[in-house]
Scaffold this motif. Structure first.
Motif, PDB file in Angstrom:
ATOM      1  N   ILE A 180      -6.606  10.036  -9.925  1.00 53.19           N
ATOM      2  CA  ILE A 180      -7.097  10.599 -11.180  1.00 53.19           C
ATOM      3  C   ILE A 180      -6.667  12.049 -11.329  1.00 53.19           C
ATOM      4  N   LEU A 181      -6.591  12.774 -10.216  1.00 49.44           N
ATOM      5  CA  LEU A 181      -6.173  14.169 -10.281  1.00 49.44           C
ATOM      6  C   LEU A 181      -4.699  14.307 -10.650  1.00 49.44           C
ATOM      7  N   GLN A 182      -3.895  13.281 -10.395  1.00 50.94           N
ATOM      8  CA  GLN A 182      -2.454  13.425 -10.658  1.00 50.94           C
ATOM      9  C   GLN A 182      -2.092  13.587 -12.141  1.00 50.94           C
ATOM     10  N   PRO A 183      -2.531  12.889 -13.135  1.00 51.99           N
ATOM     11  CA  PRO A 183      -3.303  11.647 -13.098  1.00 51.99           C
ATOM     12  C   PRO A 183      -2.393  10.421 -13.156  1.00 51.99           C
ATOM     13  N   ASP A 184      -2.900   9.285 -12.629  1.00 53.93           N
ATOM     14  CA  ASP A 184      -2.188   8.014 -12.712  1.00 53.93           C
ATOM     15  C   ASP A 184      -3.230   6.927 -12.974  1.00 53.93           C
ATOM     16  N   PHE A 185      -3.535   6.752 -14.263  1.00 53.10           N
ATOM     17  CA  PHE A 185      -4.605   5.840 -14.640  1.00 53.10           C
ATOM     18  C   PHE A 185      -4.212   4.382 -14.405  1.00 53.10           C
ATOM     19  N   GLY A 186      -2.944   4.049 -14.603  1.00 50.10           N
ATOM     20  CA  GLY A 186      -2.504   2.672 -14.417  1.00 50.10           C
ATOM     21  C   GLY A 186      -2.682   2.203 -12.993  1.00 50.10           C
ATOM     22  N   MET A 187      -2.263   3.028 -12.032  1.00 49.98           N
ATOM     23  CA  MET A 187      -2.416   2.646 -10.629  1.00 49.98           C
ATOM     24  C   MET A 187      -3.888   2.616 -10.231  1.00 49.98           C
ATOM     25  N   THR A 188      -4.690   3.456 -10.869  1.00 49.08           N
ATOM     26  CA  THR A 188      -6.131   3.430 -10.616  1.00 49.08           C
ATOM     27  C   THR A 188      -6.716   2.079 -11.000  1.00 49.08           C
ATOM     28  N   ILE A 189      -6.322   1.563 -12.155  1.00 53.91           N
ATOM     29  CA  ILE A 189      -6.808   0.260 -12.613  1.00 53.91           C
ATOM     30  C   ILE A 189      -6.411  -0.835 -11.631  1.00 53.91           C
ATOM     31  N   VAL A 190      -5.145  -0.826 -11.196  1.00 56.76           N
ATOM     32  CA  VAL A 190      -4.666  -1.835 -10.256  1.00 56.76           C
ATOM     33  C   VAL A 190      -5.443  -1.763  -8.947  1.00 56.76           C
ATOM     34  N   THR A 191      -5.712  -0.551  -8.475  1.00 51.99           N
ATOM     35  CA  THR A 191      -6.418  -0.370  -7.206  1.00 51.99           C
ATOM     36  C   THR A 191      -7.846  -0.894  -7.271  1.00 51.99           C
ATOM     37  N   VAL A 192      -8.582  -0.506  -8.305  1.00 51.18           N
ATOM     38  CA  VAL A 192      -9.977  -0.944  -8.438  1.00 51.18           C
ATOM     39  C   VAL A 192     -10.034  -2.455  -8.651  1.00 51.18           C
ATOM     40  N   ALA A 193      -9.103  -2.993  -9.436  1.00 48.07           N
ATOM     41  CA  ALA A 193      -9.076  -4.440  -9.673  1.00 48.07           C
ATOM     42  C   ALA A 193      -8.781  -5.195  -8.379  1.00 48.07           C
ATOM     43  N   THR A 194      -7.878  -4.657  -7.554  1.00 48.86           N
ATOM     44  CA  THR A 194      -7.562  -5.288  -6.270  1.00 48.86           C
ATOM     45  C   THR A 194      -8.785  -5.305  -5.367  1.00 48.86           C
ATOM     46  N   TRP A 195      -9.481  -4.185  -5.309  1.00 52.01           N
ATOM     47  CA  TRP A 195     -10.694  -4.101  -4.496  1.00 52.01           C
ATOM     48  C   TRP A 195     -11.732  -5.112  -4.978  1.00 52.01           C
ATOM     49  N   GLY A 196     -11.884  -5.226  -6.292  1.00 56.17           N
ATOM     50  CA  GLY A 196     -12.810  -6.199  -6.852  1.00 56.17           C
ATOM     51  C   GLY A 196     -12.412  -7.629  -6.523  1.00 56.17           C
ATOM     52  N   CYS A 197     -11.111  -7.903  -6.559  1.00 56.17           N
ATOM     53  CA  CYS A 197     -10.598  -9.232  -6.211  1.00 56.17           C
ATOM     54  C   CYS A 197     -10.953  -9.582  -4.769  1.00 56.17           C
TER      55      CYS A 197
ATOM     56  N   GLY B 142       3.423   3.343 -17.904  1.00 52.70           N
ATOM     57  CA  GLY B 142       4.615   3.496 -17.085  1.00 52.70           C
ATOM     58  C   GLY B 142       4.430   2.915 -15.699  1.00 52.70           C
ATOM     59  N   MET B 143       4.700   1.624 -15.540  1.00 53.55           N
ATOM     60  CA  MET B 143       4.573   0.960 -14.247  1.00 53.55           C
ATOM     61  C   MET B 143       5.803   0.100 -14.022  1.00 53.55           C
ATOM     62  N   THR B 144       6.391   0.210 -12.858  1.00 55.77           N
ATOM     63  CA  THR B 144       7.646  -0.472 -12.590  1.00 55.77           C
ATOM     64  C   THR B 144       7.456  -1.971 -12.415  1.00 55.77           C
ATOM     65  N   MET B 145       8.517  -2.731 -12.711  1.00 57.23           N
ATOM     66  CA  MET B 145       8.546  -4.146 -12.384  1.00 57.23           C
ATOM     67  C   MET B 145       9.011  -4.261 -10.939  1.00 57.23           C
ATOM     68  N   PRO B 146       8.228  -4.875 -10.052  1.00 54.88           N
ATOM     69  CA  PRO B 146       8.541  -4.899  -8.622  1.00 54.88           C
ATOM     70  C   PRO B 146       9.950  -5.380  -8.300  1.00 54.88           C
ATOM     71  N   PHE B 147      10.671  -4.549  -7.533  1.00 53.53           N
ATOM     72  CA  PHE B 147      12.020  -4.825  -7.042  1.00 53.53           C
ATOM     73  C   PHE B 147      13.070  -4.940  -8.151  1.00 53.53           C
ATOM     74  N   VAL B 148      12.675  -4.743  -9.412  1.00 51.54           N
ATOM     75  CA  VAL B 148      13.612  -4.871 -10.522  1.00 51.54           C
ATOM     76  C   VAL B 148      13.857  -3.518 -11.179  1.00 51.54           C
ATOM     77  N   SER B 149      12.783  -2.804 -11.492  1.00 54.16           N
ATOM     78  CA  SER B 149      12.918  -1.485 -12.101  1.00 54.16           C
ATOM     79  C   SER B 149      13.498  -0.485 -11.104  1.00 54.16           C
TER      80      SER B 149
END
Length: 380
Positions: free
Chosen positions: A168-185, A343-350
């Motif tokens: 959040i300090l960076q900020p990178d809201f997209g990666m924050t969403i992925v991280t919290v969602a992963t933890w919830g999963c 702004g989030m990369t496509m894995p191994f493609v972007s």
């Protein structure tokens, strides 16, 4: 080819690896990398020319980064679960330290501090923390369920919170969403009490509202997504408008390799919007095939651990596979304007060196944890 090099009686490290690793997932991951190289040839030359770097600058760098990414993936796929946990702790500590250094000394790009220069290489440390955090969270949750007195959930939450706080300090809201969602999963799969699930939902809601109210670029993107007329079509909506036009012009079979127009106008055609280039030049059918490759890796990873006896192995694999799938989904959905642009990369493609190496680490861990065990591999 490797199958002819190693007999089933080969007890060498590589021999045991070859006959126990999930060769289907490994093969599809390599196919995704090949797709990345092909799309780099299609998308990046106009971007490089605009920057005065020479037409194949990004193509060469993309191909060069595949080599260490493959090496990291193969090396990490050789590890036992115990060594994976040790590696995860070391990478987590080093990664958080580099994230702090990035916030304090990193260069600001488009209003964010996410990259730190290490000699001639620019590193995004947060990319490396993401997969190992899933490993550490899985470890803590598994220990909690094995020993009810162990504060595994609290520790897991603490490690996740430290990472999210720095994001959040960076900020990178997209990666924050992925991280919290992963933890919830992972919490959901572990069968954790409802309190913790409500906590995850609460964190997500508060974070989303806070980002919308406090971060101007998030506010602008959400407003533009809900009401396209609220932004400047020549600036704010330019990339997504061009992206949608690319899919429209590509149709079912595409314009043909090298015939695309969108890559000449979108600044991030080789990175965040590479899927639009695929849609314009190769058509919907190829795009669906790309979606299928990512879906195969995720589903295959889950199927490999569905009957796994080790809760740690199940949770760690599920977490990293979820990250892999969600990251690809966010990239595609942003390109298609299904969600606000992120702004989030496509894995191994972007294009992106840090992303490529971190994904190699994460998917190497998945390959290690989904190897056939025959009851002899250490889970402790």
């Amino acid at each position: 080819m490797l199958g002819h090099s190693f007999s089933r009686r080969d007890n060498s490290v590589l021999g045991r690896w070859w006959w126990t690793v999930d060769r289907w997932s490994l093969g599809v991951l390599v196919m995704i990398m090949v797709v990345g190289v092909l799309l780099s040839f299609a998308a990046s030359p106009p971007v490089a020319d605009r920057l005065g770097l020479g037409g194949f600058f990004f193509v060469k760098r993309h191909m060069i980064m595949i080599i260490p990414a493959l090496a990291v993936m193969l090396a990490s796929s050789l590890l036992m679960p115990r060594n994976i946990r040790r590696l995860a702790v070391l990478v987590y500590i080093a990664g958080l330290g580099l994230m702090v250094a990035t916030i304090l000394t990193g260069a600001e790009v488009k209003g964010a501090r996410r990259w730190i220069s290490l000699g001639s290489f620019t590193l995004q440390a947060s990319e490396f923390v993401k997969p190992v955090l899933a490993v550490i969270s899985a470890w803590m949750m598994a220990e909690k369920l094995r020993n009810p007195t162990f504060p595994g959930l609290s520790l897991s939450f603490f490690f996740m919170f430290m990472y999210v706080f720095l994001l959040i300090l960076q900020p990178d809201f997209g990666m924050t969403i992925v991280t919290v969602a992963t933890w919830g999963c992972q919490l959901f799969i572990a069968g954790i009490p409802l309190f913790w699930m409500v906590l995850v939902a609460g964190i997500g809601f508060i974070g989303a509202v806070g980002a919308y109210l406090l971060l101007p670029h998030v506010t602008r993107r959400v407003d533009q997504f809900l009401d396209p007329t609220s932004g400047d079509p020549k600036h704010d909506l330019y990339q997504i408008t061009q992206s949608l036009e690319a899919f429209k012009h590509g149709g079912i079979f595409g314009r043909g390799p090298g015939e695309g127009i969108v890559k000449k106008h979108i600044p991030d055609a080789h990175a965040d919007f590479v899927f639009a280039v695929a849609g314009e030049e190769f058509g919907i059918i190829v795009c669906l095939l790309i979606v299928g490759l990512f879906g195969f890796v995720v589903i295959r990873s889950y199927l490999r651990v569905v009957n796994e006896q080790s809760l740690f192995v199940m949770l760690a694999t599920a977490g990293i596979a979820f990250q892999f799938g969600m990251q690809s989904l966010v990239n595609m959905a942003s390109t298609l304007h299904i969600i606000p642009t992120k702004g989030m990369t496509m894995p191994f493609v972007s294009y992106g060196g840090s992303s490529m190496l971190a994904l190699g680490l994460g998917m190497g861990i998945v390959l290690a944890l989904t190897r056939k065990r025959y009851g002899v591999i250490d889970h402790l």
